[in-house]
Design a protein around this motif. Sequence first.
Motif, PDB file in Angstrom:
ATOM      1  N   SER A  42       5.548  36.403  15.593  1.00  0.00           N
ATOM      2  CA  SER A  42       4.572  37.409  15.177  1.00  0.00           C
ATOM      3  C   SER A  42       3.419  36.720  14.454  1.00  0.00           C
ATOM      4  O   SER A  42       3.616  35.777  13.685  1.00  0.00           O
ATOM      5  N   SER A  44      -0.457  37.040  12.376  1.00  0.00           N
ATOM      6  CA  SER A  44      -1.521  37.768  11.671  1.00  0.00           C
ATOM      7  C   SER A  44      -2.816  36.978  11.842  1.00  0.00           C
ATOM      8  O   SER A  44      -2.903  35.819  11.433  1.00  0.00           O
ATOM      9  N   LYS A  72       3.075  41.941  18.723  1.00  0.00           N
ATOM     10  CA  LYS A  72       3.309  40.835  17.794  1.00  0.00           C
ATOM     11  C   LYS A  72       2.026  40.328  17.147  1.00  0.00           C
ATOM     12  O   LYS A  72       1.990  39.229  16.596  1.00  0.00           O
ATOM     13  N   GLU A  74      -1.375  41.379  14.591  1.00  0.00           N
ATOM     14  CA  GLU A  74      -2.203  42.232  13.741  1.00  0.00           C
ATOM     15  C   GLU A  74      -3.466  41.458  13.406  1.00  0.00           C
ATOM     16  O   GLU A  74      -3.451  40.224  13.353  1.00  0.00           O
ATOM     17  N   ARG A  97      -3.903  47.901  15.655  1.00  0.00           N
ATOM     18  CA  ARG A  97      -3.569  46.548  15.172  1.00  0.00           C
ATOM     19  C   ARG A  97      -4.602  45.988  14.199  1.00  0.00           C
ATOM     20  O   ARG A  97      -4.415  44.903  13.660  1.00  0.00           O
ATOM     21  N   ARG A 121       1.436  40.440   7.310  1.00  0.00           N
ATOM     22  CA  ARG A 121       2.846  40.829   7.454  1.00  0.00           C
ATOM     23  C   ARG A 121       3.654  39.857   8.311  1.00  0.00           C
ATOM     24  O   ARG A 121       4.890  39.940   8.322  1.00  0.00           O
ATOM     25  N   HIS A 122       2.969  38.955   9.010  1.00  0.00           N
ATOM     26  CA  HIS A 122       3.680  38.159  10.013  1.00  0.00           C
ATOM     27  C   HIS A 122       3.876  36.701   9.601  1.00  0.00           C
ATOM     28  O   HIS A 122       3.268  36.230   8.636  1.00  0.00           O
ATOM     29  N   GLU A 123       4.702  35.995  10.374  1.00  0.00           N
ATOM     30  CA  GLU A 123       5.133  34.647   9.982  1.00  0.00           C
ATOM     31  C   GLU A 123       4.107  33.559  10.261  1.00  0.00           C
ATOM     32  O   GLU A 123       4.136  32.497   9.632  1.00  0.00           O
ATOM     33  N   LYS A 203       2.972  30.954   7.456  1.00  0.00           N
ATOM     34  CA  LYS A 203       2.596  31.678   6.246  1.00  0.00           C
ATOM     35  C   LYS A 203       3.367  31.200   5.021  1.00  0.00           C
ATOM     36  O   LYS A 203       2.847  31.160   3.910  1.00  0.00           O
TER      37      LYS A 203
END
Length: 383
Positions: A42, A44, A72, A74, A97, A121-123, A203
């Motif tokens: 995922s 960001s 997956k 944003e 998104r 929010r994502h990795e 992240k």
Amino acid sequence: MKILFWTLLGLVFYCYLGYPLLICLLSRFFSKPVHRSAIFPSVSIVIAVHNEEDVIKVKLDNLLALDYPKDKIEILIGSDASTDATNHIIQDYFNERLRVFIHPQRRGKMMTVNELVAQARHEIIFFNDARQSLQEDALKNLVQNFADPSVGCVSGELLFTKTESGVAQGVNFYWEYEKFIRYHEARLHSMLGATGAIYAIRKSLYVAAPQEVVLDDMYTPFKIIAQGYRAIFDETAHAFDKAAHSATEEYRRKARTLYGNYQIFSLLPGLFNPLKSPIAIQLFSHKFLRVMVPFLMMLLLPLNFLMADKGIYKWIFDLQIIFYAAAFMGVLTRRQKEGILKLISKLSYVPYVFCLLNFAALAGFYRFIGAKQEIAWKKARQQ
């Protein structure tokens, strides 16, 4: 005097020729392959903007068209006190998104980026600039490198469109030279800085930068390297831009960048320690010597003048004069579009851009010691 002369000359040649050849040779014998795999973590996508009404809608269209699983991704976009139509465009651009953050007061890019990453929010964090467009598979190619647990940062490749401008050709030549070095540094261990228009990190490794930092694409990879991870270069992930068409445009951009180099040196001195830093020699050879070259050349010319009546020293002095004369001709003919002056401009663009960039290094040093660089960024390209 001879020892000083040859030391100065040797450092200049080592910086621009010796080190690239050395790093190329070392990377061939001691390369550390990256184990890539077709993974889809995922992501960001983070963009900080200020007054980008002319490009922001196209940029959002470009991001949403990326070849990557839609569920997956944003997109977080932070507007740092934009005064044009940027805020209206991003607020009216409806997509589930897209997450928009509007700041009425100017705070600078780093404050905006820090907040966006904190909200992500994502990795994987994928950093972008508004102006450049991305190839459809750019994100997919970048993230494949995170299958290797040693990789903490990945930079893609920025490609410039072809142009007849002498300045643009010089900038493009310089950028190809820089990418050659970056590629081989990454094969050995890590590149020294990423391309702000196209790079991604884990992240979990992000360290919020101080507000005054102007080169997040250098500070962030260095902090990741300091944690024991690699920052690598992937030439299969492409972003596209136009090279600077004017000397003023390139000078503004480069002076800010080289100010940022001095700033990074002062903030992260431990990276110069070869006992603790895997990039210490590269950092000294590539980044530190590069900003020292204008000072070396300012000493070299008068020193050479004092020795110009002696054999080889006369030849070297004559070559220096010819080089600077070619750079001056580049100044005079940089806007010529036809005839013999256009040919002279093409022949002169390398020494011209070389001198322009070294003058920008002096300006960056002056800004650093005088604390004269603004935190809030301005667009180098004038529309």
